[in-house]
Design a protein around this motif. Sequence first.
Motif, PDB file in Angstrom:
ATOM      1  N   ALA A 411      -7.946  -1.676   1.922  1.00  0.00           N
ATOM      2  CA  ALA A 411      -6.822  -0.931   2.482  1.00  0.00           C
ATOM      3  C   ALA A 411      -5.752  -1.850   3.076  1.00  0.00           C
ATOM      4  O   ALA A 411      -4.562  -1.671   2.815  1.00  0.00           O
ATOM      5  N   PRO A 412      -6.113  -2.856   3.891  1.00  0.00           N
ATOM      6  CA  PRO A 412      -5.072  -3.734   4.438  1.00  0.00           C
ATOM      7  C   PRO A 412      -4.268  -4.474   3.356  1.00  0.00           C
ATOM      8  O   PRO A 412      -3.063  -4.688   3.516  1.00  0.00           O
ATOM      9  N   GLN A 413      -4.944  -4.845   2.263  1.00  0.00           N
ATOM     10  CA  GLN A 413      -4.213  -5.513   1.179  1.00  0.00           C
ATOM     11  C   GLN A 413      -3.268  -4.540   0.488  1.00  0.00           C
ATOM     12  O   GLN A 413      -2.096  -4.832   0.284  1.00  0.00           O
ATOM     13  N   ALA A 414      -3.780  -3.369   0.121  1.00  0.00           N
ATOM     14  CA  ALA A 414      -2.974  -2.401  -0.628  1.00  0.00           C
ATOM     15  C   ALA A 414      -1.856  -1.811   0.222  1.00  0.00           C
ATOM     16  O   ALA A 414      -0.784  -1.483  -0.292  1.00  0.00           O
ATOM     17  N   LEU A 415      -2.102  -1.674   1.519  1.00  0.00           N
ATOM     18  CA  LEU A 415      -1.120  -1.042   2.398  1.00  0.00           C
ATOM     19  C   LEU A 415      -0.338  -2.069   3.210  1.00  0.00           C
ATOM     20  O   LEU A 415       0.136  -1.765   4.311  1.00  0.00           O
ATOM     21  N   ASN A 416      -0.196  -3.253   2.698  1.00  0.00           N
ATOM     22  CA  ASN A 416       0.657  -4.256   3.323  1.00  0.00           C
ATOM     23  C   ASN A 416       2.109  -3.886   3.014  1.00  0.00           C
ATOM     24  O   ASN A 416       2.774  -4.450   2.156  1.00  0.00           O
ATOM     25  N   ALA A 417       2.584  -2.858   3.736  1.00  0.00           N
ATOM     26  CA  ALA A 417       3.881  -2.241   3.428  1.00  0.00           C
ATOM     27  C   ALA A 417       4.540  -1.791   4.725  1.00  0.00           C
ATOM     28  O   ALA A 417       4.066  -2.108   5.833  1.00  0.00           O
ATOM     29  N   ASP A 418       5.642  -1.044   4.578  1.00  0.00           N
ATOM     30  CA  ASP A 418       6.357  -0.544   5.755  1.00  0.00           C
ATOM     31  C   ASP A 418       6.169   0.952   5.969  1.00  0.00           C
ATOM     32  O   ASP A 418       6.323   1.444   7.089  1.00  0.00           O
ATOM     33  N   HIS A 419       5.882   1.676   4.885  1.00  0.00           N
ATOM     34  CA  HIS A 419       5.670   3.122   4.981  1.00  0.00           C
ATOM     35  C   HIS A 419       4.541   3.491   4.018  1.00  0.00           C
ATOM     36  O   HIS A 419       4.413   2.894   2.938  1.00  0.00           O
ATOM     37  N   ALA A 420       3.753   4.496   4.411  1.00  0.00           N
ATOM     38  CA  ALA A 420       2.677   4.964   3.535  1.00  0.00           C
ATOM     39  C   ALA A 420       2.413   6.438   3.797  1.00  0.00           C
ATOM     40  O   ALA A 420       2.538   6.913   4.936  1.00  0.00           O
ATOM     41  N   ALA A 421       2.057   7.148   2.745  1.00  0.00           N
ATOM     42  CA  ALA A 421       1.725   8.573   2.856  1.00  0.00           C
ATOM     43  C   ALA A 421       0.549   8.868   1.936  1.00  0.00           C
ATOM     44  O   ALA A 421       0.348   8.200   0.921  1.00  0.00           O
ATOM     45  N   ALA A 422      -0.217   9.886   2.301  1.00  0.00           N
ATOM     46  CA  ALA A 422      -1.354  10.300   1.480  1.00  0.00           C
ATOM     47  C   ALA A 422      -1.285  11.798   1.227  1.00  0.00           C
ATOM     48  O   ALA A 422      -0.990  12.578   2.139  1.00  0.00           O
ATOM     49  N   ILE A 423      -1.551  12.194  -0.020  1.00  0.00           N
ATOM     50  CA  ILE A 423      -1.604  13.599  -0.391  1.00  0.00           C
ATOM     51  C   ILE A 423      -2.896  13.843  -1.157  1.00  0.00           C
ATOM     52  O   ILE A 423      -3.421  12.932  -1.803  1.00  0.00           O
ATOM     53  N   ARG A 424      -3.392  15.065  -1.080  1.00  0.00           N
ATOM     54  CA  ARG A 424      -4.725  15.376  -1.615  1.00  0.00           C
ATOM     55  C   ARG A 424      -4.631  16.428  -2.725  1.00  0.00           C
ATOM     56  O   ARG A 424      -4.122  17.535  -2.496  1.00  0.00           O
ATOM     57  N   PRO A 425      -5.107  16.099  -3.925  1.00  0.00           N
ATOM     58  CA  PRO A 425      -5.132  17.094  -5.005  1.00  0.00           C
ATOM     59  C   PRO A 425      -6.007  18.294  -4.624  1.00  0.00           C
ATOM     60  O   PRO A 425      -7.117  18.137  -4.119  1.00  0.00           O
ATOM     61  N   LYS A 426      -5.507  19.501  -4.880  1.00  0.00           N
ATOM     62  CA  LYS A 426      -6.258  20.725  -4.585  1.00  0.00           C
ATOM     63  C   LYS A 426      -7.187  21.020  -5.763  1.00  0.00           C
ATOM     64  O   LYS A 426      -7.005  21.997  -6.493  1.00  0.00           O
ATOM     65  N   LEU A 427      -8.150  20.157  -5.937  1.00  0.00           N
ATOM     66  CA  LEU A 427      -9.058  20.243  -7.073  1.00  0.00           C
ATOM     67  C   LEU A 427     -10.506  20.212  -6.585  1.00  0.00           C
ATOM     68  O   LEU A 427     -10.785  19.819  -5.447  1.00  0.00           O
TER      69      LEU A 427
END
Length: 551
Positions: A411-427
């Motif tokens: 997670a720290p490697q992938a989210l080495n950013a300034d903004h992040a959001a998560a959404i969940r498929p309704k599946l």
Amino acid sequence: MAFINIIEKYSIRALEEKMSKFSRTIIILTFLVNAVVFNSHSMQAKLPDVTAIPDNLIKQPRTFAQDVKLLTDSAEKISRLSASAFGKNSYLEIFSNKEKIFSQREVRTAYRFIYLFSRYINRLAKISEKYEKENKNNLIASTLDVTAKVVAAHAAADIMSYCKDKPRLHRILNEENKEFNLPAMTQENIVKHALRPSVIAQIYKFRISHYEEAAGIIKTHDNNQSNLIPNEIKSILLAQETFMKGIIKEVVKKSALRFLTRSVVTNTKEKLEKIKTMLLGITNTAYEMENGERSIKPEHASDFCNKLEPGDIILNRCENNFSNIVLRGFWIHSMLYIGSPEKAVKYFEKDEKVKSLCRKYNVNNFVELLEAHYPEAVKVWKTTDSLFGDGGDEPRQIIEAMPTGVIITSAPQALNADHAAAIRPKLRKIDKAKAIMRAFSYFAKKYDLCFDFTSEKNVVCTELVAKAYTSDVKSEGLDFQMENVYGLIMAIPSNIIAEKFSKEYKTEKQELDFVSFMRGSRKSKSVEYESLKSFLSSYKWDDGLKSKDAR
């Protein structure tokens, strides 16, 4: 008249006018059989199996009768395959015209088609090769040789004609595929070999010199050899008469056969090279920030991921990234959250459908199921990530497509950013499990610098997410609309995912739920969790090198 127009004019489906009653009956029966085998409204149609002639028979010395059987069987099968694949509303027609992203099942249908097509062509080539050596002054050998070449040439001309205005299908049919042992450029090599000038010249010579005699249309002073030519071979020749006449007309007009060197499918290489040059190295090639750090710190990333479930989709953005100039929208990158192996096991362990799938492959849990199919990916997944080379041990929880290829990272490697959001498929969980499995199937594939979503050879970030969540007859997925980029319908920008969520929110079409949104601040060098309302409007925020909506 260009050669491609000749093929269109004298296609397989136009032969009935000149055919014998026997040949007409064969074609009618062929179409009736395929009407049952193929559902023209289904992308999941089954292709005919190769059963009549075992491969070991082809490799062993064959008798004349076996060669005739092999030739007629191959001619019948390739005719049936072509009629089913190239007809109106056929499975390839639906596949070619689809403007949404292809599922792996749909792509596999195209791979299986070209696998069978090339297999029948290879059988014809083996017969031709055998009897070409005995061709001189031997009408029987010459007839078998040329008949095999004519059938192959006609089939090659049909596939060439069919693909000429279907660039997406053309790319798939020419991609390397390990499952079916297909080398790159399979379809193009078939066309080049079957329609090479020497073959066309041989067919031309046979048609004007020996066709009537070989087909039994006329009697000659020495009819012994003609009588020995089987009726099945004569019927094939009669069925190919119109096609051969078309070749004669073309050869007469263009004796040098220069038309065969031209590419039938529109050549987009120059266009794609310009795009590649422009996009080369843009992703993750950042301008140095004032302090060289991003807003989201490792502790923020870990806390963010504690809120997530396997199968969630993550969007992020880095300010002052060169890719922000080229790629449209506020959200630039997307990835798939899979959790740690331990978290994945726990998440799926009580789902009955996932358990049933595990039992099918004789494994105990979801991670073992992934390991059975993608051992190299799971081997990496089970290791920890040394954070930025500082020796820290972080679990790998995210799969994403980066310039280095498709990787599984922390997670720290992938989210080495300034903004992040998560959404969940309704599946359902089973649908999310299958989505993760599809994502794992792309592990270690190279990054697609052409951003071409119709290709399976390489993938880009959003393509990985979209292809993971394609639907098929056995699982539900998400409906992502591709955009026209640089004149080619081929891409889904990451910002489209946020836009999709916003426009579908609180409607019957809603496929995604909001999970979390971290918004960075360069001034305070920190992040804050933003509300659902804020995320709903984020796809409209300013893009560019540095967004004006960045704090």
